[in-house]
Scaffold this motif. Structure first.
Motif, PDB file in Angstrom:
ATOM      1  N   LEU A  34       0.812  -1.208   0.000  1.00 44.94           N
ATOM      2  CA  LEU A  34       0.000   0.000   0.000  1.00 44.94           C
ATOM      3  C   LEU A  34       0.850   1.264   0.000  1.00 44.94           C
ATOM      4  O   LEU A  34       0.496   2.264  -0.642  1.00 44.94           O
ATOM      5  N   PHE A  35       1.963   1.250   0.710  1.00 44.39           N
ATOM      6  CA  PHE A  35       2.752   2.463   0.901  1.00 44.39           C
ATOM      7  C   PHE A  35       3.900   2.598  -0.092  1.00 44.39           C
ATOM      8  O   PHE A  35       4.739   3.483   0.059  1.00 44.39           O
ATOM      9  N   MET A  36       3.959   1.754  -1.119  1.00 45.79           N
ATOM     10  CA  MET A  36       4.961   1.932  -2.168  1.00 45.79           C
ATOM     11  C   MET A  36       4.528   3.042  -3.126  1.00 45.79           C
ATOM     12  O   MET A  36       3.342   3.311  -3.297  1.00 45.79           O
ATOM     13  N   ASN A  37       5.518   3.683  -3.733  1.00 47.75           N
ATOM     14  CA  ASN A  37       5.261   4.731  -4.729  1.00 47.75           C
ATOM     15  C   ASN A  37       5.389   4.131  -6.128  1.00 47.75           C
ATOM     16  O   ASN A  37       6.432   3.574  -6.472  1.00 47.75           O
ATOM     17  N   TYR A  38       4.325   4.286  -6.914  1.00 44.88           N
ATOM     18  CA  TYR A  38       4.295   3.702  -8.243  1.00 44.88           C
ATOM     19  C   TYR A  38       4.488   4.779  -9.310  1.00 44.88           C
ATOM     20  O   TYR A  38       4.660   5.962  -9.001  1.00 44.88           O
ATOM     21  N   ALA A  39       4.460   4.372 -10.569  1.00 39.84           N
ATOM     22  CA  ALA A  39       4.879   5.256 -11.666  1.00 39.84           C
ATOM     23  C   ALA A  39       4.012   6.507 -11.767  1.00 39.84           C
ATOM     24  O   ALA A  39       4.516   7.608 -11.972  1.00 39.84           O
ATOM     25  N   TYR A  45      -3.616   3.953  -8.174  1.00 42.66           N
ATOM     26  CA  TYR A  45      -5.002   3.587  -7.868  1.00 42.66           C
ATOM     27  C   TYR A  45      -5.344   2.191  -8.371  1.00 42.66           C
ATOM     28  O   TYR A  45      -6.209   1.515  -7.797  1.00 42.66           O
ATOM     29  N   SER A  46      -4.693   1.731  -9.432  1.00 39.80           N
ATOM     30  CA  SER A  46      -4.948   0.374  -9.917  1.00 39.80           C
ATOM     31  C   SER A  46      -4.438  -0.660  -8.918  1.00 39.80           C
ATOM     32  O   SER A  46      -5.144  -1.625  -8.594  1.00 39.80           O
ATOM     33  N   ILE A  47      -3.205  -0.458  -8.417  1.00 38.52           N
ATOM     34  CA  ILE A  47      -2.662  -1.379  -7.414  1.00 38.52           C
ATOM     35  C   ILE A  47      -3.491  -1.321  -6.141  1.00 38.52           C
ATOM     36  O   ILE A  47      -3.776  -2.354  -5.510  1.00 38.52           O
ATOM     37  N   THR A  48      -3.910  -0.105  -5.759  1.00 32.09           N
ATOM     38  CA  THR A  48      -4.748   0.026  -4.560  1.00 32.09           C
ATOM     39  C   THR A  48      -6.071  -0.699  -4.739  1.00 32.09           C
ATOM     40  O   THR A  48      -6.576  -1.331  -3.799  1.00 32.09           O
ATOM     41  N   ALA A  49      -6.649  -0.635  -5.941  1.00 39.17           N
ATOM     42  CA  ALA A  49      -7.913  -1.343  -6.203  1.00 39.17           C
ATOM     43  C   ALA A  49      -7.726  -2.855  -6.109  1.00 39.17           C
ATOM     44  O   ALA A  49      -8.587  -3.566  -5.577  1.00 39.17           O
ATOM     45  N   ILE A  55      -8.486  -7.532   0.040  1.00 39.69           N
ATOM     46  CA  ILE A  55      -8.918  -7.300   1.421  1.00 39.69           C
ATOM     47  C   ILE A  55     -10.410  -7.558   1.574  1.00 39.69           C
ATOM     48  O   ILE A  55     -10.865  -8.132   2.575  1.00 39.69           O
ATOM     49  N   ILE A  56     -11.210  -7.164   0.570  1.00 41.16           N
ATOM     50  CA  ILE A  56     -12.660  -7.398   0.638  1.00 41.16           C
ATOM     51  C   ILE A  56     -12.961  -8.888   0.614  1.00 41.16           C
ATOM     52  O   ILE A  56     -13.841  -9.379   1.348  1.00 41.16           O
ATOM     53  N   GLY A 117      -7.332  11.312  -1.766  1.00 40.30           N
ATOM     54  CA  GLY A 117      -7.931   9.991  -1.918  1.00 40.30           C
ATOM     55  C   GLY A 117      -6.940   8.873  -1.639  1.00 40.30           C
ATOM     56  O   GLY A 117      -7.298   7.846  -1.051  1.00 40.30           O
ATOM     57  N   LYS A 118      -5.677   9.070  -2.058  1.00 41.97           N
ATOM     58  CA  LYS A 118      -4.666   8.034  -1.821  1.00 41.97           C
ATOM     59  C   LYS A 118      -4.424   7.826  -0.332  1.00 41.97           C
ATOM     60  O   LYS A 118      -4.388   6.679   0.148  1.00 41.97           O
ATOM     61  N   ILE A 119      -4.279   8.923   0.407  1.00 35.43           N
ATOM     62  CA  ILE A 119      -4.039   8.802   1.849  1.00 35.43           C
ATOM     63  C   ILE A 119      -5.242   8.190   2.548  1.00 35.43           C
ATOM     64  O   ILE A 119      -5.102   7.332   3.440  1.00 35.43           O
ATOM     65  N   LEU A 120      -6.445   8.605   2.138  1.00 35.21           N
ATOM     66  CA  LEU A 120      -7.656   8.061   2.760  1.00 35.21           C
ATOM     67  C   LEU A 120      -7.776   6.561   2.498  1.00 35.21           C
ATOM     68  O   LEU A 120      -8.059   5.775   3.408  1.00 35.21           O
ATOM     69  N   LEU A 121      -7.548   6.137   1.251  1.00 33.54           N
ATOM     70  CA  LEU A 121      -7.643   4.711   0.921  1.00 33.54           C
ATOM     71  C   LEU A 121      -6.582   3.902   1.655  1.00 33.54           C
ATOM     72  O   LEU A 121      -6.853   2.794   2.132  1.00 33.54           O
ATOM     73  N   ARG A 122      -5.385   4.434   1.754  1.00 29.64           N
ATOM     74  CA  ARG A 122      -4.337   3.730   2.490  1.00 29.64           C
ATOM     75  C   ARG A 122      -4.732   3.527   3.945  1.00 29.64           C
ATOM     76  O   ARG A 122      -4.580   2.428   4.493  1.00 29.64           O
ATOM     77  N   LEU A 123      -5.253   4.587   4.559  1.00 31.91           N
ATOM     78  CA  LEU A 123      -5.637   4.484   5.969  1.00 31.91           C
ATOM     79  C   LEU A 123      -6.766   3.487   6.162  1.00 31.91           C
ATOM     80  O   LEU A 123      -6.717   2.633   7.069  1.00 31.91           O
ATOM     81  N   MET A 124      -7.789   3.552   5.310  1.00 32.31           N
ATOM     82  CA  MET A 124      -8.933   2.655   5.446  1.00 32.31           C
ATOM     83  C   MET A 124      -8.529   1.199   5.224  1.00 32.31           C
ATOM     84  O   MET A 124      -8.911   0.313   5.990  1.00 32.31           O
TER      85      MET A 124
END
Length: 285
Positions: A34-39, A45-49, A55-56, A117-124
């Motif tokens: 989650l906390f890696m920096n991508y291109a 957002y694709s990796i986060t999805a 997780i779901i 949105g990135k920080i919020l998604l990471r935290l959630m």
């Protein structure tokens, strides 16, 4: 009903049957991904999805629902608004997304919304991953798993059993403290204390009336726990035997290989700044 962090939910699922050590490792690997920096934002957002989908699936495997978990995030609304205001007011360095508006030199790019949105998604997702770990693992198994991971520290005479027990107790008492806080809030509200309206000093006084009883309740619970452990003969310095021993199974190995492959793939994408959509010839903002 909301799900509290640290509360074990006794159901029969394949996630519950996994070894506690594998679940702790999987939790750490998901958070690292989650906390890696991508291109770019598209890859981020694709990796986060993809991680959110994993997780779901794990949530529903633990017999938990998204609705139950989202009710636990109501307190994050203030953080969302605060982060959005900060990123709107602070100029964006090296923006990569289009300009939203330019008002007398005050430029706001879409990067501000993307960063929020990135920080919020990471935290959630981080909280949801920890909920999966604590809801599917018994506190005693967590203690044994932490002690197994911290075993190398015994070479430097570190108090590994005590550290493991403290971590397990801290996770175990999070839902208890939340229940105590809710009970004290209802008791104070019945006495006329208002936590939502009034001027600043009145709100501070209301919060004080909540914090002090909560601290007193926490100290009383800790004293009762210490007395109960002493009555049962708990002594971390003495050698202890275990009725149940942690053992790896074939499904633990499969889970381990899956998450290792996941972290390796994410690490390669992050280290080399690979944009899969550009390689496929797809143009996405």
């Amino acid at each position: 009903m909301s799900v509290a962090l640290g509360r074990y939910v006794p159901v029969n699922s394949w996630v519950h049957r996994l070894d506690a050590r594998i679940k702790i490792l999987a939790t750490i690997l998901i958070m690292v991904c989650l906390f890696m920096n991508y291109a770019n934002w598209t890859m981020t957002y694709s990796i986060t999805a993809i991680l959110a989908l994993i997780i779901i699936v794990l949530l529903y495997s633990c017999r938990l629902t998204i609705g139950q978990v989202l009710r636990s995030f109501r307190s994050l609304i203030f953080m969302i608004v605060f982060l959005l205001i900060v990123y709107l007011l602070v100029p964006t360095a090296n923006p990569t997304l289009p300009l939203v508006w330019n008002l007398n030199g005050w430029k706001v790019y879409w990067d501000a919304f993307a960063q929020t949105g990135k920080i919020l998604l990471r935290l959630m997702l981080m909280i949801m991953t920890t909920m999966i770990l604590t809801s599917s693992t018994k506190p005693l198994d967590l203690t044994y798993a932490f002690e197994w991971y911290l075993a190398p520290l015994k070479l430097v005479r570190a108090p590994v059993p005590e550290i493991s027990m403290m971590i397990s107790i801290a996770l175990r008492f999070i839902p208890t403290l939340l229940e105590d806080a809710e009970r004290v809030m209802k008791a104070q509200a019945s006495r006329g204390v208002d936590f939502t309206r009034g001027h600043l000093w009145r709100r501070i006084t209301g919060i004080t009336s909540l914090i002090i009883p909560l601290f007193v309740s926490s100290f009383l619970r800790s004293e009762e726990l210490a007395n109960a452990m002493e009555c049962r003969g708990y002594d971390p310095r003495l050698p202890r035997t275990r009725y149940r021993k942690l053992r790896f199974h074939w499904y633990d190995l499969v889970t381990f290989l899956f998450f290792v492959a996941l972290i390796v793939g994410c690490a390669i994408l992050a280290a080399r700044n690979i944009d899969l959509f550009a390689l496929m010839g797809v143009s996405v903002l």
